[in-house]
Design a protein around this motif. Structure first.
Motif, PDB file in Angstrom:
ATOM      1  N   LYS A   1      -1.958 -36.605  70.639  1.00 49.06           N
ATOM      2  CA  LYS A   1      -2.957 -36.496  69.573  1.00 49.06           C
ATOM      3  C   LYS A   1      -2.981 -37.762  68.721  1.00 49.06           C
ATOM      4  O   LYS A   1      -4.050 -38.235  68.328  1.00 49.06           O
ATOM      5  CB  LYS A   1      -2.681 -35.267  68.698  1.00 49.06           C
ATOM      6  CG  LYS A   1      -3.123 -33.970  69.343  1.00 49.06           C
ATOM      7  CD  LYS A   1      -2.675 -32.710  68.636  1.00 49.06           C
ATOM      8  CE  LYS A   1      -2.881 -32.624  67.181  1.00 49.06           C
ATOM      9  NZ  LYS A   1      -2.494 -31.284  66.628  1.00 49.06           N
ATOM     10  N   ALA A   2      -1.813 -38.322  68.422  1.00 55.36           N
ATOM     11  CA  ALA A   2      -1.744 -39.555  67.629  1.00 55.36           C
ATOM     12  C   ALA A   2      -2.421 -40.704  68.377  1.00 55.36           C
ATOM     13  O   ALA A   2      -3.155 -41.496  67.779  1.00 55.36           O
ATOM     14  CB  ALA A   2      -0.286 -39.902  67.321  1.00 55.36           C
ATOM     15  N   ILE A   3      -2.197 -40.772  69.676  1.00 54.43           N
ATOM     16  CA  ILE A   3      -2.821 -41.828  70.480  1.00 54.43           C
ATOM     17  C   ILE A   3      -4.331 -41.643  70.511  1.00 54.43           C
ATOM     18  O   ILE A   3      -5.099 -42.600  70.315  1.00 54.43           O
ATOM     19  CB  ILE A   3      -2.222 -41.847  71.905  1.00 54.43           C
ATOM     20  CG1 ILE A   3      -0.776 -42.336  71.835  1.00 54.43           C
ATOM     21  CG2 ILE A   3      -3.064 -42.714  72.847  1.00 54.43           C
ATOM     22  CD1 ILE A   3       0.012 -42.174  73.106  1.00 54.43           C
ATOM     23  N   GLN A   4      -4.780 -40.412  70.719  1.00 53.12           N
ATOM     24  CA  GLN A   4      -6.219 -40.147  70.769  1.00 53.12           C
ATOM     25  C   GLN A   4      -6.875 -40.446  69.419  1.00 53.12           C
ATOM     26  O   GLN A   4      -7.986 -40.957  69.370  1.00 53.12           O
ATOM     27  CB  GLN A   4      -6.478 -38.705  71.200  1.00 53.12           C
ATOM     28  CG  GLN A   4      -6.136 -38.483  72.659  1.00 53.12           C
ATOM     29  CD  GLN A   4      -6.186 -37.016  73.043  1.00 53.12           C
ATOM     30  OE1 GLN A   4      -5.798 -36.144  72.281  1.00 53.12           O
ATOM     31  NE2 GLN A   4      -6.680 -36.753  74.233  1.00 53.12           N
ATOM     32  N   ALA A   5      -6.190 -40.146  68.321  1.00 48.39           N
ATOM     33  CA  ALA A   5      -6.735 -40.429  66.989  1.00 48.39           C
ATOM     34  C   ALA A   5      -6.915 -41.932  66.796  1.00 48.39           C
ATOM     35  O   ALA A   5      -7.950 -42.388  66.292  1.00 48.39           O
ATOM     36  CB  ALA A   5      -5.819 -39.850  65.909  1.00 48.39           C
TER      37      ALA A   5
ATOM     38  N   THR B   1      -2.796 -36.755  78.956  1.00 49.50           N
ATOM     39  CA  THR B   1      -1.526 -36.067  78.739  1.00 49.50           C
ATOM     40  C   THR B   1      -0.408 -37.062  78.438  1.00 49.50           C
ATOM     41  O   THR B   1      -0.585 -38.280  78.569  1.00 49.50           O
ATOM     42  CB  THR B   1      -1.127 -35.259  79.989  1.00 49.50           C
ATOM     43  OG1 THR B   1      -0.886 -36.177  81.067  1.00 49.50           O
ATOM     44  CG2 THR B   1      -2.218 -34.263  80.379  1.00 49.50           C
ATOM     45  N   PHE B   2       0.736 -36.540  78.068  1.00 50.34           N
ATOM     46  CA  PHE B   2       1.906 -37.374  77.797  1.00 50.34           C
ATOM     47  C   PHE B   2       2.210 -38.269  78.992  1.00 50.34           C
ATOM     48  O   PHE B   2       2.522 -39.443  78.838  1.00 50.34           O
ATOM     49  CB  PHE B   2       3.104 -36.471  77.469  1.00 50.34           C
ATOM     50  CG  PHE B   2       4.347 -37.215  77.074  1.00 50.34           C
ATOM     51  CD1 PHE B   2       4.478 -37.742  75.801  1.00 50.34           C
ATOM     52  CD2 PHE B   2       5.392 -37.371  77.971  1.00 50.34           C
ATOM     53  CE1 PHE B   2       5.626 -38.425  75.422  1.00 50.34           C
ATOM     54  CE2 PHE B   2       6.545 -38.048  77.610  1.00 50.34           C
ATOM     55  CZ  PHE B   2       6.657 -38.582  76.329  1.00 50.34           C
ATOM     56  N   GLU B   3       2.087 -37.716  80.183  1.00 52.94           N
ATOM     57  CA  GLU B   3       2.388 -38.483  81.395  1.00 52.94           C
ATOM     58  C   GLU B   3       1.405 -39.639  81.599  1.00 52.94           C
ATOM     59  O   GLU B   3       1.736 -40.636  82.227  1.00 52.94           O
ATOM     60  CB  GLU B   3       2.396 -37.554  82.617  1.00 52.94           C
ATOM     61  CG  GLU B   3       3.062 -38.150  83.830  1.00 52.94           C
ATOM     62  CD  GLU B   3       4.510 -38.580  83.585  1.00 52.94           C
ATOM     63  OE1 GLU B   3       4.897 -39.641  84.126  1.00 52.94           O
ATOM     64  OE2 GLU B   3       5.255 -37.898  82.877  1.00 52.94           O
ATOM     65  N   ASP B   4       0.207 -39.531  81.042  1.00 45.05           N
ATOM     66  CA  ASP B   4      -0.802 -40.578  81.182  1.00 45.05           C
ATOM     67  C   ASP B   4      -0.514 -41.811  80.326  1.00 45.05           C
ATOM     68  O   ASP B   4      -1.098 -42.879  80.550  1.00 45.05           O
ATOM     69  CB  ASP B   4      -2.193 -40.052  80.792  1.00 45.05           C
ATOM     70  CG  ASP B   4      -2.717 -39.012  81.746  1.00 45.05           C
ATOM     71  OD1 ASP B   4      -2.453 -39.130  82.959  1.00 45.05           O
ATOM     72  OD2 ASP B   4      -3.393 -38.079  81.274  1.00 45.05           O
ATOM     73  N   ILE B   5       0.331 -41.685  79.345  1.00 44.21           N
ATOM     74  CA  ILE B   5       0.572 -42.786  78.412  1.00 44.21           C
ATOM     75  C   ILE B   5       0.963 -44.057  79.157  1.00 44.21           C
ATOM     76  O   ILE B   5       0.429 -45.138  78.880  1.00 44.21           O
ATOM     77  CB  ILE B   5       1.636 -42.404  77.363  1.00 44.21           C
ATOM     78  CG1 ILE B   5       1.086 -41.281  76.476  1.00 44.21           C
ATOM     79  CG2 ILE B   5       2.059 -43.606  76.536  1.00 44.21           C
ATOM     80  CD1 ILE B   5       2.116 -40.655  75.550  1.00 44.21           C
ATOM     81  N   ALA B   6       1.865 -43.946  80.119  1.00 44.01           N
ATOM     82  CA  ALA B   6       2.356 -45.130  80.822  1.00 44.01           C
ATOM     83  C   ALA B   6       1.269 -45.871  81.590  1.00 44.01           C
ATOM     84  O   ALA B   6       1.340 -47.086  81.746  1.00 44.01           O
ATOM     85  CB  ALA B   6       3.492 -44.735  81.772  1.00 44.01           C
ATOM     86  N   SER B   7       0.251 -45.167  82.039  1.00 42.24           N
ATOM     87  CA  SER B   7      -0.784 -45.814  82.839  1.00 42.24           C
ATOM     88  C   SER B   7      -2.093 -46.056  82.093  1.00 42.24           C
ATOM     89  O   SER B   7      -2.940 -46.800  82.567  1.00 42.24           O
ATOM     90  CB  SER B   7      -1.073 -44.981  84.099  1.00 42.24           C
ATOM     91  OG  SER B   7      -1.540 -43.697  83.743  1.00 42.24           O
TER      92      SER B   7
END
Length: 135
Positions: A115-119, A36-42
């Motif tokens: 989605k951009a990060i996962q791609a 999720t968006f919140e996971d980006i930082a970690s």
């Protein structure tokens, strides 16, 4: 559960809240598998942020950050800290001038960011690390 978590990554958070009312254990398992968006930082390395966000339209990124800011998300600070200084300063100014975004609009924008990060991760351009197991 992993396939369900992949699908839920692209659904509004309210759906997960409704599922929690029905089955809290399953919801927790699904959340452990989601990105999720919140996971980006970690889960994303700071050096990868600027490159990944080039794939996200700036208007969408601003909406995602604005909602995150209103929710006290650590991801907003993480993203801004890992952008080139001038760009981060400009984004801070734009966020201050931006009207509040609706939860629906902000969550849709946050989904676009994830989605951009996962791609990029699927292409091998970046690595997304796993979540720490819950105690």
């Amino acid at each position: 559960p992993k396939s369900a978590a992949s699908i839920l990554n692209f659904m509004p958070a309210a759906l997960l809240e409704d599922l929690r009312k029905v089955d809290e254990t399953l919801t927790t398992r699904l959340q452990d598998l989601m990105f999720t968006f919140e996971d980006i930082a970690s889960r994303v390395h700071g050096r990868d942020i600027a490159g990944v966000l080039r794939d996200v339209p700036e208007e969408e990124l601003m909406k995602a950050l604005k909602l995150g800011e209103s929710q006290g998300s650590q991801t907003v600070a993480f993203v801004l800290e890992n952008l080139p200084r001038r760009l981060a300063d400009r984004y801070v100014e734009e966020l201050a001038a931006l009207d509040e975004v609706s939860r629906k609009e902000g969550e849709a924008a946050q989904i676009e960011v994830t989605k951009a990060i996962q791609a990029q991760a699927r292409l091998g351009a970046i690595r997304v690390v796993g979540k720490e197991p819950r105690a």
